[in-house]
Write an enzyme that holds these catalytic residues in place. Structure first.
Site, PDB file in Angstrom:
ATOM      1  N   TYR A 153       0.829  -1.147   0.119  1.00 62.60           N
ATOM      2  CA  TYR A 153       0.372  -0.276   0.229  1.00 62.60           C
ATOM      3  C   TYR A 153       1.186   1.298  -0.075  1.00 62.60           C
ATOM      4  O   TYR A 153       0.201   1.983  -0.303  1.00 62.60           O
ATOM      5  CB  TYR A 153      -0.839   0.146   1.421  1.00 62.60           C
ATOM      6  CG  TYR A 153      -1.923   0.945   1.204  1.00 62.60           C
ATOM      7  CD1 TYR A 153      -3.534  -0.068   0.197  1.00 62.60           C
ATOM      8  CD2 TYR A 153      -2.733   1.690   2.063  1.00 62.60           C
ATOM      9  CE1 TYR A 153      -4.475   0.959  -0.608  1.00 62.60           C
ATOM     10  CE2 TYR A 153      -3.487   2.868   1.677  1.00 62.60           C
ATOM     11  CZ  TYR A 153      -4.253   2.922   0.644  1.00 62.60           C
ATOM     12  OH  TYR A 153      -5.852   3.313   0.447  1.00 62.60           O
ATOM     13  N   LYS A 160      -3.354   8.354   3.020  1.00 64.67           N
ATOM     14  CA  LYS A 160      -4.109   8.320   4.194  1.00 64.67           C
ATOM     15  C   LYS A 160      -4.337   8.843   5.300  1.00 64.67           C
ATOM     16  O   LYS A 160      -5.355   9.838   5.676  1.00 64.67           O
ATOM     17  CB  LYS A 160      -4.933   6.529   3.660  1.00 64.67           C
ATOM     18  CG  LYS A 160      -5.594   6.248   2.516  1.00 64.67           C
ATOM     19  CD  LYS A 160      -6.002   7.114   1.726  1.00 64.67           C
ATOM     20  CE  LYS A 160      -7.058   6.242   0.469  1.00 64.67           C
ATOM     21  NZ  LYS A 160      -7.897   6.936   0.095  1.00 64.67           N
TER      22      LYS A 160
HETATM   23  P1  NAD Z   1     -12.412   4.213  -8.224  1.00 63.10           P
HETATM   24  O1  NAD Z   1     -11.496   3.733  -9.708  1.00 63.10           O
HETATM   25  O2  NAD Z   1     -13.631   3.448  -9.022  1.00 63.10           O
HETATM   26  O3  NAD Z   1     -12.089   5.812  -8.057  1.00 63.10           O
HETATM   27  C1  NAD Z   1     -11.193   6.362  -7.922  1.00 63.10           C
HETATM   28  C2  NAD Z   1     -11.567   7.577  -8.398  1.00 63.10           C
HETATM   29  O4  NAD Z   1     -10.407   8.631  -8.282  1.00 63.10           O
HETATM   30  C3  NAD Z   1     -11.694   7.388 -10.238  1.00 63.10           C
HETATM   31  O5  NAD Z   1     -13.158   8.269 -10.164  1.00 63.10           O
HETATM   32  C4  NAD Z   1     -10.919   8.322 -10.884  1.00 63.10           C
HETATM   33  O6  NAD Z   1     -11.024   8.756 -11.853  1.00 63.10           O
HETATM   34  C5  NAD Z   1     -10.656   9.386  -9.536  1.00 63.10           C
HETATM   35  N1  NAD Z   1      -9.342  10.017  -9.948  1.00 63.10           N
HETATM   36  C6  NAD Z   1      -7.650   9.648  -9.857  1.00 63.10           C
HETATM   37  N2  NAD Z   1      -7.707  10.801 -10.033  1.00 63.10           N
HETATM   38  C7  NAD Z   1      -7.926  12.035 -10.086  1.00 63.10           C
HETATM   39  C8  NAD Z   1      -7.964  13.302 -10.810  1.00 63.10           C
HETATM   40  N3  NAD Z   1      -6.928  13.572 -10.310  1.00 63.10           N
HETATM   41  N4  NAD Z   1      -8.770  13.758 -11.262  1.00 63.10           N
HETATM   42  C9  NAD Z   1     -10.343  13.789 -10.254  1.00 63.10           C
HETATM   43  N5  NAD Z   1     -10.902  12.299  -9.711  1.00 63.10           N
HETATM   44  C10 NAD Z   1      -9.644  11.848  -9.992  1.00 63.10           C
HETATM   45  O7  NAD Z   1     -12.275   2.782  -6.629  1.00 63.10           O
HETATM   46  P2  NAD Z   1     -12.229   3.234  -5.527  1.00 63.10           P
HETATM   47  O8  NAD Z   1     -11.655   1.628  -4.733  1.00 63.10           O
HETATM   48  O9  NAD Z   1     -14.044   3.382  -6.190  1.00 63.10           O
HETATM   49  O10 NAD Z   1     -12.165   4.224  -4.702  1.00 63.10           O
HETATM   50  C11 NAD Z   1     -13.101   5.584  -4.498  1.00 63.10           C
HETATM   51  C12 NAD Z   1     -11.548   5.936  -3.101  1.00 63.10           C
HETATM   52  O11 NAD Z   1     -11.815   4.838  -1.984  1.00 63.10           O
HETATM   53  C13 NAD Z   1     -10.410   6.646  -3.122  1.00 63.10           C
HETATM   54  O12 NAD Z   1      -9.959   7.067  -1.912  1.00 63.10           O
HETATM   55  C14 NAD Z   1      -9.638   5.284  -2.455  1.00 63.10           C
HETATM   56  O13 NAD Z   1      -8.579   5.358  -1.555  1.00 63.10           O
HETATM   57  C15 NAD Z   1     -10.704   3.944  -1.101  1.00 63.10           C
HETATM   58  N6  NAD Z   1     -10.884   2.987  -0.896  1.00 63.10           N
HETATM   59  C16 NAD Z   1     -10.472   1.743  -1.775  1.00 63.10           C
HETATM   60  C17 NAD Z   1     -10.962   0.839  -1.303  1.00 63.10           C
HETATM   61  C18 NAD Z   1     -10.728  -0.367  -1.633  1.00 63.10           C
HETATM   62  O14 NAD Z   1      -9.832  -1.577  -1.502  1.00 63.10           O
HETATM   63  N7  NAD Z   1     -10.626  -0.348  -2.910  1.00 63.10           N
HETATM   64  C19 NAD Z   1     -10.515   0.798   0.260  1.00 63.10           C
HETATM   65  C20 NAD Z   1     -10.750   1.637   1.094  1.00 63.10           C
HETATM   66  C21 NAD Z   1     -10.608   2.928   0.919  1.00 63.10           C
END
Ligand code: NAD
Length: 259
Positions: A153, A160
């Protein structure tokens, strides 16, 4: 629970996105939604999803581009006289550094990861603030890699940790105006961003096999938590990190049957 509330959802890339799970739950609870997307290709994927929850309000935003943020919030305030909630589900790091050792993190990727995954929350909160009043709710997404080492990570864990600290500072700044700021911390989920992290499948399987609930979070579970936090039921919760991880964070060791 969200009848009459209006919210901006940032971060829907596709139907597996956590932001989409939240959007669907909010729309199901009666909220009216606007969306941002990153570039034309994501916009095409978002359009039918947004339409399915009765929204035609989509704006192209790259959170590293102040002008695109200004345009988005100008469009939002032209269309709506107030904003009740904002979902910040945006993160990025160079995939080549989400594997191997944290020690090898480059300065350029450190800055970019922190800029997109943490600082962007400050930029959007400052722009949303004038449109929000008492009862307003800002939610971001975090992961337990912020305070416990999760292999690969790496710099995202640092981003985070900074994001969770930003939640506390923003909660204190906006609290006097009745605006709450919280983070939801799901366990691993199968999304585009999740798949970019080295060993993602093993992490997913490990938490599923060992979490007290023996399951990873679903989009519905994360969506339900967001609805609670936005609604009056969450009216006295701010500056908090709410885990939606099947209880994985309480463990001191894996389940005996998996050792
Ligand atoms: P995802 O890939 O579906 O979403 C990530 C989003 O970030 C995308 O829509 C992308 O377009 C956007 N993004 C990235 N760079 C950008 C920029 N410069 N400008 C505008 N938008 C931008 O993945 P996700 O897992 O749904 O991620 C959403 C959130 O959840 C993130 O903060 C991620 O760290 C967090 N999260 C994810 C998990 C997991 O296991 N997937 C677990 C805990 C937290």
């Amino acid at each position: 629970m969200l009848q009459g509330k209006r919210g901006l959802v940032m971060g829907v890339a596709n139907e597996r996105s956590i932001a989409w799970g939240i959007a669907r739950a909010c729309a199901g609870a009666g909220a009216e939604l606007a969306f941002t997307y990153q570039g034309a290709a994501f916009g095409e994927r978002l359009a039918p999803l947004a339409a399915s929850v009765g929204s035609d309000f989509m704006v192209d935003v790259d959170v590293t581009d102040d002008a695109s943020l200004d345009r988005a919030f100008a469009a939002l305030s032209a269309r709506w006289d107030r904003l009740d909630f904002l979902i910040h589900a945006v993160a990025f790091s160079d995939k080549t550094e989400l594997t191997g050792r944290f020690l090898n993190t480059s300065r350029a990727n450190f800055k970019n990861s922190l800029d997109i995954s943490c600082y962007s929350l400050v930029e959007v909160a400052r722009r949303a603030h004038p449109m929000m009043g008492p009862g307003g709710s800002i939610i971001t997404l975090t992961y337990q890699g912020s305070n416990r080492v999760t292999p690969f990570y790496n710099v995202m864990g640092v981003a985070k940790a900074a994001l969770e600290a930003a939640v506390r500072y923003l909660a204190n700044d906006l609290g006097p105006d009745g605006i709450r700021v919280n983070a939801i911390s799901p366990g691993p989920m199968k999304t585009l961003a999740g798949a970019a992290i080295g060993g993602a499948r093993k992490t997913f399987k490990h938490t599923e096999m060992n979490a007290p609930l023996r399951s990873n979070a679903t989009l519905e579970a994360v969506g339900g938590t967001a609805v609670y936090l936005i609604s009056d039921a969450g009216a006295f919760t701010t500056g908090e990190v709410i885990r939606v991880d099947g209880g994985y964070h309480v463990l001191g060791m894996p389940q005996p049957e998996n050792i």
